[in-house]
Design a protein around this motif. Sequence first.
Motif, PDB file in Angstrom:
ATOM      1  N   THR A  83     -12.216   9.808  -2.344  1.00 41.83           N
ATOM      2  CA  THR A  83     -11.164   8.890  -2.768  1.00 41.83           C
ATOM      3  C   THR A  83     -11.770   7.841  -3.685  1.00 41.83           C
ATOM      4  O   THR A  83     -12.799   7.266  -3.373  1.00 41.83           O
ATOM      5  N   ALA A  84     -11.116   7.637  -4.789  1.00 43.43           N
ATOM      6  CA  ALA A  84     -11.592   6.564  -5.668  1.00 43.43           C
ATOM      7  C   ALA A  84     -11.451   5.245  -4.904  1.00 43.43           C
ATOM      8  O   ALA A  84     -10.407   4.953  -4.330  1.00 43.43           O
ATOM      9  N   LEU A  85     -12.525   4.500  -4.862  1.00 44.37           N
ATOM     10  CA  LEU A  85     -12.500   3.245  -4.119  1.00 44.37           C
ATOM     11  C   LEU A  85     -11.399   2.300  -4.601  1.00 44.37           C
ATOM     12  O   LEU A  85     -10.828   1.552  -3.818  1.00 44.37           O
ATOM     13  N   ASN A  86     -11.128   2.356  -5.860  1.00 45.27           N
ATOM     14  CA  ASN A  86     -10.089   1.473  -6.405  1.00 45.27           C
ATOM     15  C   ASN A  86      -8.693   1.850  -5.920  1.00 45.27           C
ATOM     16  O   ASN A  86      -7.777   1.038  -5.996  1.00 45.27           O
ATOM     17  N   GLU A  90      -6.173  -1.937   1.254  1.00 45.27           N
ATOM     18  CA  GLU A  90      -7.015  -2.820   2.070  1.00 45.27           C
ATOM     19  C   GLU A  90      -7.072  -2.301   3.508  1.00 45.27           C
ATOM     20  O   GLU A  90      -8.126  -2.307   4.134  1.00 45.27           O
ATOM     21  N   LYS A  91      -5.950  -1.819   4.015  1.00 43.16           N
ATOM     22  CA  LYS A  91      -5.897  -1.294   5.377  1.00 43.16           C
ATOM     23  C   LYS A  91      -6.780  -0.052   5.515  1.00 43.16           C
ATOM     24  O   LYS A  91      -7.524   0.085   6.496  1.00 43.16           O
ATOM     25  N   GLU A  92      -6.740   0.850   4.548  1.00 45.59           N
ATOM     26  CA  GLU A  92      -7.573   2.056   4.568  1.00 45.59           C
ATOM     27  C   GLU A  92      -9.055   1.696   4.480  1.00 45.59           C
ATOM     28  O   GLU A  92      -9.892   2.286   5.168  1.00 45.59           O
ATOM     29  N   LEU A  94     -10.430  -1.108   5.464  1.00 44.80           N
ATOM     30  CA  LEU A  94     -10.831  -1.704   6.744  1.00 44.80           C
ATOM     31  C   LEU A  94     -11.044  -0.633   7.814  1.00 44.80           C
ATOM     32  O   LEU A  94     -11.994  -0.715   8.595  1.00 44.80           O
ATOM     33  N   LEU A  95     -10.194   0.380   7.830  1.00 44.00           N
ATOM     34  CA  LEU A  95     -10.354   1.475   8.795  1.00 44.00           C
ATOM     35  C   LEU A  95     -11.661   2.232   8.541  1.00 44.00           C
ATOM     36  O   LEU A  95     -12.380   2.592   9.472  1.00 44.00           O
ATOM     37  N   LEU A  96     -11.956   2.454   7.278  1.00 45.01           N
ATOM     38  CA  LEU A  96     -13.191   3.144   6.926  1.00 45.01           C
ATOM     39  C   LEU A  96     -14.411   2.303   7.303  1.00 45.01           C
ATOM     40  O   LEU A  96     -15.398   2.820   7.842  1.00 45.01           O
ATOM     41  N   LEU A  97     -14.349   1.011   7.049  1.00 42.38           N
ATOM     42  CA  LEU A  97     -15.437   0.110   7.453  1.00 42.38           C
ATOM     43  C   LEU A  97     -15.621   0.124   8.967  1.00 42.38           C
ATOM     44  O   LEU A  97     -16.754   0.101   9.462  1.00 42.38           O
ATOM     45  N   ASP A  98     -14.517   0.171   9.707  1.00 41.37           N
ATOM     46  CA  ASP A  98     -14.602   0.232  11.167  1.00 41.37           C
ATOM     47  C   ASP A  98     -15.295   1.520  11.628  1.00 41.37           C
ATOM     48  O   ASP A  98     -16.096   1.505  12.571  1.00 41.37           O
TER      49      ASP A  98
END
Length: 149
Positions: A83-86, A90-92, A94-98
């Motif tokens: 997935t292009a980071l751009n 924000e919710k996605e 944050l989920l990935l960071l979690d």
Amino acid sequence: MKLSKILSLFFLLGSVSFYGQQESMKNKKQQIHALKIAFLTSELDLSPKEANQFWPVYNAFDQQQFEIRHQKMKVCKNEINATALNKLSEKEALLLLDKIESSEEELYRLRKKYQTDLKQILPAIKILKLKKSEEDFNRKLLRQYRAKK
């Protein structure tokens, strides 16, 4: 002299060609693991009692660490690459960071447990030798990889 035998074995095994990329990677991983065990054995000079207790703990840790790094963390990295980071909301993000944080915490807990288990088996000096020997082995492996390119 043991080190030169191990390196000779590594060069010999490294020169063998393999069929099929997936099988090849599995074989290479097994060969590297065998070489690492031989290297650590020669460096640590374990007593028979220490070796009988150490290797099951080491192998279990190594396998669990591999699973965390290459299965859970790889999923996160693939999601970032796929997935292009751009385009992430924000919710996605944050989920990935979690997910990443959870995998890192799991790896940390595994390392702490491994360290505690090792203290029951080996004296502190051998645990330090183990850490140094693993770093030395990884450095030599990386040098040989770079030399082949």
